[in-house]
Design an enzyme around this catalytic site. Structure first.
Site, mmCIF file in Angstrom:
data_model
loop_
_atom_site.group_PDB
_atom_site.id
_atom_site.type_symbol
_atom_site.label_atom_id
_atom_site.label_comp_id
_atom_site.label_asym_id
_atom_site.label_seq_id
_atom_site.Cartn_x
_atom_site.Cartn_y
_atom_site.Cartn_z
ATOM 1 N N LYS A 117 0.859 -1.196 0.000
ATOM 2 C CA LYS A 117 0.000 0.000 0.000
ATOM 3 C C LYS A 117 0.890 1.239 0.000
ATOM 4 C CE LYS A 117 -3.104 2.632 3.105
ATOM 5 N NZ LYS A 117 -3.961 2.611 4.296
ATOM 6 N N ASP A 143 -2.534 10.215 3.642
ATOM 7 C CA ASP A 143 -3.926 9.795 3.814
ATOM 8 C C ASP A 143 -4.682 10.819 4.653
ATOM 9 O OD1 ASP A 143 -6.323 8.515 4.038
ATOM 10 O OD2 ASP A 143 -5.589 6.878 5.329
ATOM 11 N N LYS A 151 -10.127 12.839 8.073
ATOM 12 C CA LYS A 151 -9.644 12.456 9.406
ATOM 13 C C LYS A 151 -9.552 13.694 10.301
ATOM 14 C CE LYS A 151 -6.497 8.668 8.057
ATOM 15 N NZ LYS A 151 -7.065 7.593 8.861
ATOM 16 N N ASP A 203 1.719 6.408 5.456
ATOM 17 C CA ASP A 203 0.741 5.436 4.959
ATOM 18 C C ASP A 203 1.229 4.698 3.707
ATOM 19 O OD1 ASP A 203 -1.607 4.194 5.599
ATOM 20 O OD2 ASP A 203 -2.872 5.559 4.430
ATOM 21 N N ASP A 231 -11.987 6.908 3.711
ATOM 22 C CA ASP A 231 -10.774 6.685 4.502
ATOM 23 C C ASP A 231 -10.358 5.206 4.484
ATOM 24 O OD1 ASP A 231 -8.651 7.364 6.060
ATOM 25 O OD2 ASP A 231 -9.781 7.570 7.943
ATOM 26 N N GLU A 287 -9.225 3.571 2.083
ATOM 27 C CA GLU A 287 -8.697 3.664 0.716
ATOM 28 C C GLU A 287 -7.610 2.642 0.420
ATOM 29 O OE1 GLU A 287 -7.524 5.317 3.206
ATOM 30 O OE2 GLU A 287 -5.401 4.964 2.877
ATOM 31 N N ARG A 309 -7.296 -0.498 1.163
ATOM 32 C CA ARG A 309 -7.790 -1.796 0.683
ATOM 33 C C ARG A 309 -8.198 -1.722 -0.792
ATOM 34 N NH1 ARG A 309 -12.331 -1.956 5.263
ATOM 35 N NH2 ARG A 309 -10.630 -0.851 6.284
HETATM 36 N N1 BES Z 1 -4.135 4.672 6.922
HETATM 37 C C1 BES Z 1 -5.208 4.321 7.747
HETATM 38 C C2 BES Z 1 -4.844 3.315 8.834
HETATM 39 C C3 BES Z 1 -3.843 3.755 9.861
HETATM 40 C C4 BES Z 1 -4.263 4.169 11.099
HETATM 41 C C5 BES Z 1 -2.493 3.669 9.610
HETATM 42 C C6 BES Z 1 -3.347 4.541 12.061
HETATM 43 C C7 BES Z 1 -1.567 4.033 10.560
HETATM 44 C C8 BES Z 1 -2.003 4.462 11.791
HETATM 45 C C9 BES Z 1 -6.352 3.721 6.920
HETATM 46 O O1 BES Z 1 -6.428 4.130 5.611
HETATM 47 C C10 BES Z 1 -7.622 4.104 7.584
HETATM 48 O O2 BES Z 1 -7.880 5.252 7.664
HETATM 49 N N2 BES Z 1 -8.372 3.122 8.047
HETATM 50 C C11 BES Z 1 -9.603 3.349 8.700
HETATM 51 C C12 BES Z 1 -10.640 2.475 8.028
HETATM 52 C C13 BES Z 1 -12.031 2.742 8.421
HETATM 53 C C14 BES Z 1 -12.505 4.070 7.899
HETATM 54 C C15 BES Z 1 -12.907 1.634 7.857
HETATM 55 C C16 BES Z 1 -9.446 2.983 10.166
HETATM 56 O O3 BES Z 1 -8.789 1.989 10.452
HETATM 57 O O4 BES Z 1 -9.938 3.718 10.992
HETATM 58 ZN ZN ZN Z 2 -4.611 4.734 4.743
HETATM 59 ZN ZN ZN Z 3 -7.539 5.915 5.316
#
Ligand code: BES
Ligand code: ZN
Ligand code: ZN
Length: 470
Positions: A235, A240, A247, A258, A317, A319, A321
């Protein structure tokens, strides 16, 4: 740093004497005093002076359980005391095994990492020649340690780099330069080509940014056979923001990390090419910036993907996946590798589950899980398996598309993300997903703010080495 091997030690010069806890016997002939008050506890060191005024550093390697972290002891000693080392130093390594020596070199190399690349006044680095003393042949191990440490530093620099600098295109340029240095094939698919080939999910994620997405395909061929043994997918979200599902601003600057999964994929291909491992590995990096703009993809959109499956966007968010889905589909459709591994800073959920101590591991293959777990302990880049039960599948059902990108529920986040990826693997038997959100980036004694850890390079390289040896 330059690493040399010698069978004879010069007792008039500076030397590091690594010793395990309560086992000073191994180095007793080189001590200037018979009973130093030092017990070899992990990560401790003590300076003694020899009869020639030379420095003798006793370095505590700790107990057997600390063997996987030897690089930390050398890294700390080097970081703290290198200013006194002059142009050369010796390491007494007669009693160290190959893994210990490789880890010692990795640690010394990691201590050379300069985090302040963007400061106007650059930190000075002096090249030190480190001579390891051992009667056996260790040249190959020294080279391996140096390449590994250098690669770790190179990928840390990428992850720590600011997001205005490391655009998707920048990652592509990094890969291109690396492919020339390390001798492997690098193909960069830019926007036009991505459209032509149908990387619709990556393109949707990147729609809101002026920094357009790229897909990087790095092919390393270490043996004549046409077949690709392993594909790694990373990824590569260079920043992000969350997109329209934006966020909160606290710690948002850390979302430059990210692309931690992409960094591991780029680094591992470079490293195995330098090590000339006899195996065929392809690294795929799907890179985009998840930005907020009038052009951004929206919650509610239904997008297409490389696989042809349609995806309802519940949360922009989620994204990572989407990008991985296209990378995974490309791999299973076109490359058909024996093993398929993806790495991603995918969910906050995995951070809440394991903190900063392990990556979340997801696979339907028990053997791969065991191999990865064992290697994780050996190199201290640990993984912990979470389930892939069918029960979670219904959370991804969409009324209007083939699948949705988020369940909408605040539960089982890391598992749901893995289940989403599984949809695109076409039931590949040897697929394994690592959620490295908690381990790729974090607190360190060597930086004031959170920074890149280098997690994953040793883990994946050792996994590949094991497959190459079969
Ligand atoms: N990049 C984030 C995940 C992340 C969180 C990486 C903290 C490093 C530290 C990812 O893209 C994300 O935002 N995931 C969300 C998904 C949700 C909206 C379904 C999450 O895990 O909150
Ligand atoms: Zn992300
Ligand atoms: Zn995200």
């Amino acid at each position: 740093m330059t690493y040399k091997h010698s069978k004879k030690i010069d007792t008039t010069k500076d030397v590091i004497l690594p010793c395990r806890k309560n086992n000073l016997d191994a180095v007793k002939d080189l001590l200037p005093v018979s009973q130093p008050d030092f017990d070899g506890s992990f990560g401790t060191y003590q300076l003694l002076y020899g009869t020639h005024g030379n420095r003798i550093y006793l370095l505590g390697l700790g107990e057997d359980k600390h063997a996987s972290q030897i690089e930390d002891t050398f890294r700390k000693l080097c970081y703290d005391t290198k200013q006194y080392w002059g142009k050369s130093i010796q390491v007494y390594a007669e009693h160290l095994n190959d893994d210990d020596i490789r880890k010692a070199v990795i640690g010394l190399e990691m201590a050379q990492y300069v985090i302040g690349e963007f400061k106007s006044k650059k930190e000075k680095t002096n090249n030190v020649t480190v001579t390891f003393h051992a009667s056996k042949s260790i040249r190959k191990i020294l080279d391996e340690g140096k390449y590994t440490g250098e690669t770790i530093n190179r990928i840390k620099a990428l992850v720590d780099a600011p997001p205005n600098v490391k655009t998707p295109e920048f990652l592509g340029e990094w890969a291109n330069k690396s492919s020339v240095i390390a001798d492997y094939k690098c193909t960069i698919l830019k926007e036009k080509e991505l459209k032509k080939q149908g990387f619709d999910a990556v393109l949707s994620v990147g729609k809101g940014s002026v920094n357009k997405p790229v897909v990087i395909i790095n092919e390393y061929k270490g043996k004549a056979a046409k077949k690709t043994d392993i594909v790694l997918v990373g990824k590569g979200i260079t920043f992000d923001s969350g997109g329209l599902s934006i966020k909160p601003s606290t710690n948002l600057h850390y979302m430059k990390s990210d692309m931690g999964g992409a960094a591991v994929v780029l680094g591992v291909v470079e490293l195995i090419a330098k090590l000339k491992l006899k195996i065929n590995v392809t690294g795929i990096v799907c890179s985009a910036e998840n930005a907020v703009d009038a052009e951004s993809y929206r919650p509610g959109d239904v997008i297409n993907s490389y696989s042809g499956k349609t995806i309802e966007i519940i949360d922009t968010d989620a994204e990572g996946r989407l990008c991985l889905a296209d990378g995974i589909s490309y791999a299973v459709r076109n490359i058909k590798p024996d093993y398929l591994i993806d790495l991603a800073t995918l969910t906050g959920s995995v951070v809440r589950t394991f903190g900063y101590s392990a990556a979340g591991m997801f696979t339907n293959n028990d053997e791969m899980a065991k191999t990865m777990s064992d290697i994780g302990y050996k190199v201290h880049e640990r993984v912990w398996r979470l389930p892939m039960f069918e029960d979670y599948e219904s959370d991804l059902h969409s009324d209007i598309a083939d699948v949705r990108n988020f369940s909408g529920k605040p539960i089982a986040g890391a598992i749901n993300a893995a289940k989403f990826l599984e949809v695109f693997t076409e039931a590949h038997q040897n697929w394994l997903h690592l959620d490295i959100a908690g381990v790729a980036f974090g607190a360190s004694p060597y930086a004031k703010m959170k920074s890149a850890s280098g997690y994953g390079i040793q883990l994946i390289t050792e996994f590949i080495k094991e497959k190459a040896s079969k």
